[in-house]
Design a protein around this motif. Sequence first.
Motif, PDB file in Angstrom:
ATOM      1  N   GLY A   1       4.792   5.197  -4.656  1.00 14.31           N
ATOM      2  CA  GLY A   1       3.596   5.731  -5.448  1.00 14.31           C
ATOM      3  C   GLY A   1       2.657   4.553  -5.476  1.00 14.31           C
ATOM      4  O   GLY A   1       1.518   4.692  -5.874  1.00 14.31           O
ATOM      5  N   LEU A   2       2.975   3.142  -5.877  1.00 17.42           N
ATOM      6  CA  LEU A   2       2.124   1.975  -5.848  1.00 17.42           C
ATOM      7  C   LEU A   2       1.371   2.031  -4.618  1.00 17.42           C
ATOM      8  O   LEU A   2       0.064   1.664  -4.634  1.00 17.42           O
ATOM      9  N   ASP A   3       1.942   2.333  -3.602  1.00 16.21           N
ATOM     10  CA  ASP A   3       1.421   2.128  -2.152  1.00 16.21           C
ATOM     11  C   ASP A   3       0.124   3.068  -1.963  1.00 16.21           C
ATOM     12  O   ASP A   3      -1.119   2.718  -1.651  1.00 16.21           O
ATOM     13  N   SER A   4       0.333   4.420  -2.488  1.00 21.71           N
ATOM     14  CA  SER A   4      -1.066   5.263  -2.376  1.00 21.71           C
ATOM     15  C   SER A   4      -1.910   4.791  -3.427  1.00 21.71           C
ATOM     16  O   SER A   4      -3.059   4.907  -3.289  1.00 21.71           O
ATOM     17  N   PHE A   5      -1.430   4.115  -4.771  1.00 18.04           N
ATOM     18  CA  PHE A   5      -2.427   3.924  -5.794  1.00 18.04           C
ATOM     19  C   PHE A   5      -3.220   2.649  -5.450  1.00 18.04           C
ATOM     20  O   PHE A   5      -4.425   2.773  -5.393  1.00 18.04           O
TER      21      PHE A   5
ATOM     22  N   LEU B   1       3.380  -5.747  -2.004  1.00 16.41           N
ATOM     23  CA  LEU B   1       4.013  -4.551  -1.964  1.00 16.41           C
ATOM     24  C   LEU B   1       4.821  -4.558  -0.684  1.00 16.41           C
ATOM     25  O   LEU B   1       6.021  -4.035  -0.406  1.00 16.41           O
ATOM     26  N   GLU B   2       3.882  -4.797   0.171  1.00 17.86           N
ATOM     27  CA  GLU B   2       4.493  -4.369   1.760  1.00 17.86           C
ATOM     28  C   GLU B   2       5.672  -5.320   1.966  1.00 17.86           C
ATOM     29  O   GLU B   2       6.711  -5.054   2.378  1.00 17.86           O
ATOM     30  N   SER B   3       5.767  -6.569   1.446  1.00 25.04           N
ATOM     31  CA  SER B   3       6.557  -7.662   1.591  1.00 25.04           C
ATOM     32  C   SER B   3       7.831  -7.015   0.863  1.00 25.04           C
ATOM     33  O   SER B   3       8.837  -7.092   1.398  1.00 25.04           O
TER      34      SER B   3
END
Length: 269
Positions: free
Chosen positions: A128-132, A173-175
């Motif tokens: 969800g955070l990735d899309s946000f 977030l990717e890490s």
Amino acid sequence: MIEQLPHAAMPFAELAEGAVLGVVVLPPAGGRAADAPRFAFALSSARLVFVDASGTCAVLLDGLASEAAPVETPAGVLCALLRSLLYEHPEMLSRVRGDFETFEQRILEGRERIDRAKMMADSRRMLGLDSFYQGMSDIADLLVGEESVLLAPEDRSRFTVLSRQLDRLSARLESLQNYALQVSGLYQEGIDIRQNNVMQWLTVVTTIAMPLTVVTGWYGMNFPHMGLIDAVWGYPLVTCVCIAIVVAEVAFFHRRGWLSFGGRRRRRR
């Protein structure tokens, strides 16, 4: 634009007739992404209009008013409101990382059970955070872009800072997602090792019982004049042979390291 609001899966914005129309979809705290709080906005050079059925904007605007945020333009208000959505995200990412560090520690300690539901909830939260972050970055890039003439220089700087903040959060977030994949792989590896140990036990037991099955099957054919049938010492002899076979097999398996289930195998000499 209002008709698109219920169907938006992530934040987005577009230019339309001298204004920027957008939808901000917050990361879902739980449940389905379709139930996540969201609001729409329309930004022009002189006006900022919100369409919000969840009351999210009212809470954020009250917070900005209580902080006496130094904003004088509609674009500045929008930027301050979007930045306020990110206040707790660094701490949130730290908590998620702490959860996965705990999972990793329990797995390395050899514990068979971890909170799988919590692991899946953290993974869904990261999705969800990735899309946000992607949607918010698109909105900031659109407002900072050359095609946008709605922003004053100081507002353009504010949205540039917002874009950089989103880039840092996205990189973090990717890490974290890569680390979560490593922990999940480690957990799956532990499951595979336990399954291999069970199969190894079954294989060893089956192999030990196989010669005994041959002996009992051979003497169960009931042919007349079979050897040792009439001998008084026949049964004790067959019993001793079966015990010797089992002992020899166990010694052979131990020498090969096949009885060290999950541990360090002995090297062959």
